[in-house]
Write an enzyme that holds these catalytic residues in place. Structure first.
Site, PDB file in Angstrom:
ATOM      1  N   SER A  60       0.825  -1.210   0.000  1.00 31.09           N
ATOM      2  CA  SER A  60       0.000   0.000   0.000  1.00 31.09           C
ATOM      3  C   SER A  60       0.857   1.257   0.000  1.00 31.09           C
ATOM      4  CB  SER A  60      -0.895   0.016   1.243  1.00 31.09           C
ATOM      5  OG  SER A  60      -1.644  -1.152   1.320  1.00 31.09           O
TER       6      SER A  60
HETATM    7  N1  SAH Z   1      -0.937  -5.322   4.181  1.00 34.28           N
HETATM    8  C1  SAH Z   1      -0.201  -5.313   2.938  1.00 34.28           C
HETATM    9  C2  SAH Z   1      -1.064  -4.994   1.738  1.00 34.28           C
HETATM   10  C3  SAH Z   1      -1.450  -6.242   1.124  1.00 34.28           C
HETATM   11  S1  SAH Z   1      -2.399  -6.194  -0.341  1.00 34.28           S
HETATM   12  C4  SAH Z   1       0.966  -4.358   3.017  1.00 34.28           C
HETATM   13  O1  SAH Z   1       1.365  -3.974   4.078  1.00 34.28           O
HETATM   14  O2  SAH Z   1       1.533  -4.027   2.004  1.00 34.28           O
HETATM   15  C5  SAH Z   1      -3.701  -7.265   0.203  1.00 34.28           C
HETATM   16  C6  SAH Z   1      -3.302  -8.667   0.546  1.00 34.28           C
HETATM   17  O3  SAH Z   1      -4.484  -9.351   0.972  1.00 34.28           O
HETATM   18  C7  SAH Z   1      -2.757  -9.484  -0.632  1.00 34.28           C
HETATM   19  O4  SAH Z   1      -1.499  -9.994  -0.292  1.00 34.28           O
HETATM   20  C8  SAH Z   1      -3.784 -10.592  -0.815  1.00 34.28           C
HETATM   21  O5  SAH Z   1      -3.222 -11.817  -1.224  1.00 34.28           O
HETATM   22  C9  SAH Z   1      -4.374 -10.706   0.581  1.00 34.28           C
HETATM   23  N2  SAH Z   1      -5.696 -11.318   0.666  1.00 34.28           N
HETATM   24  C10 SAH Z   1      -6.764 -11.166  -0.147  1.00 34.28           C
HETATM   25  N3  SAH Z   1      -7.801 -11.922   0.277  1.00 34.28           N
HETATM   26  C11 SAH Z   1      -7.388 -12.556   1.418  1.00 34.28           C
HETATM   27  C12 SAH Z   1      -7.986 -13.463   2.336  1.00 34.28           C
HETATM   28  N4  SAH Z   1      -9.250 -13.909   2.189  1.00 34.28           N
HETATM   29  N5  SAH Z   1      -7.264 -13.919   3.367  1.00 34.28           N
HETATM   30  C13 SAH Z   1      -5.980 -13.494   3.559  1.00 34.28           C
HETATM   31  N6  SAH Z   1      -5.354 -12.652   2.723  1.00 34.28           N
HETATM   32  C14 SAH Z   1      -6.039 -12.183   1.669  1.00 34.28           C
END
Ligand code: SAH
Length: 228
Positions: A60
């Site tokens: 992000s």
């Molecule tokens: N928190 C992260 C941003 C991640 S982007 C950071 O600090 O950069 C969102 C993430 O959510 C992705 O890696 C995606 O694979 C994960 N995601 C999506 N659906 C999910 C679910 N049902 N359970 C766990 N992770 C999930």
């Protein structure tokens, strides 16, 4: 300009943009964002932009991490659940502000890399799980705070159930990537107070888990339900 100088410039920019909580700013200052992104993007590590981290996912934008962390009102004794570990950056920032972070990621590969980074940075208060975050982490509930870093059409009820008294849950909510808004839910006894904070753009929250790159296409198979 060195990475360290760029980081200081970024923190100043975040302050100007309204991230005024000093604890949040120092947590961001203490976490080297370059460690969380692919080498090809290192020169952009301290720009205020989202960047690709593999598997079609992104880290992000720093201002979004800052706003969300500030909106979560985290205290030093709290237990925080994060859904969507991704590269681990948001979890690392939270680790400096609370007692323990529990973080769930559906991509096994991303999680392995994130765990490696926590070890490298000697972050010992983040516990991770490879799984479907929509189900939460019932064995560790209740949580003081829950943060979703992937967008849902609505918050899975299991997550509300795992939030403790006076808990706060924040989540990007929306049907498409163009109409998402960050929503803050505050538990007040049996009631919920809901606030729409700002428009955001996150990757979607998807159910199920993904073991590695090769099996990725399996998750795109959708069920065709027919209304009768
Ligand atoms: N928190 C992260 C941003 C991640 S982007 C950071 O600090 O950069 C969102 C993430 O959510 C992705 O890696 C995606 O694979 C994960 N995601 C999506 N659906 C999910 C679910 N049902 N359970 C766990 N992770 C999930």
């Amino acid at each position: 300009m060195t990475l360290e100088a760029r980081k200081i410039r970024l923190v100043m920019e975040l302050r100007q943009q309204g991230i005024t909580d000093q604890a949040v700013l120092s947590a961001i200052e203490r976490i080297p964002r370059d460690v969380f992104i692919p080498a090809a993007f290192h020169d952009q590590a301290y720009e205020n932009t989202a960047l690709p981290i593999g598997q079609g996912q992104t880290i992000s934008q720093p201002s979004v991490v800052g706003y969300m962390t500030q909106a979560l009102e985290v205290g030093p004794r709290m237990k925080v659940l994060e859904i969507g570990t991704g590269c681990g950056y948001q979890a690392a920032v939270l680790s400096k502000l609370c007692r323990r972070v529990y973080s769930i990621e559906r991509y096994r590969e991303l999680l392995r890399d994130a765990e490696e980074r926590f070890r490298t940075l000697r972050i010992g208060n983040v516990t991770t799980r490879w799984g479907d975050g929509m189900k939460g982490w019932p064995e560790q509930a209740p949580f003081d705070r829950i943060i979703l870093t992937a967008a849902a059409t609505e918050v899975p009820p299991e997550l509300f159930q795992q939030l403790g008294a006076d808990g706060i849950l924040i989540a990007p909510i929306g049907r498409t990537s163009h109409d998402q808004v960050l929503v803050r839910y505050r538990r007040k006894g049996d009631e919920w107070e809901t606030e729409n904070l700002w428009p955001v753009r996150f990757v979607p929250l998807l159910d199920g888990t993904v073991n590695d790159v090769k099996t990725r296409s399996k998750t795109t198979i959708e069920l065709n339900r027919q209304d009768s």
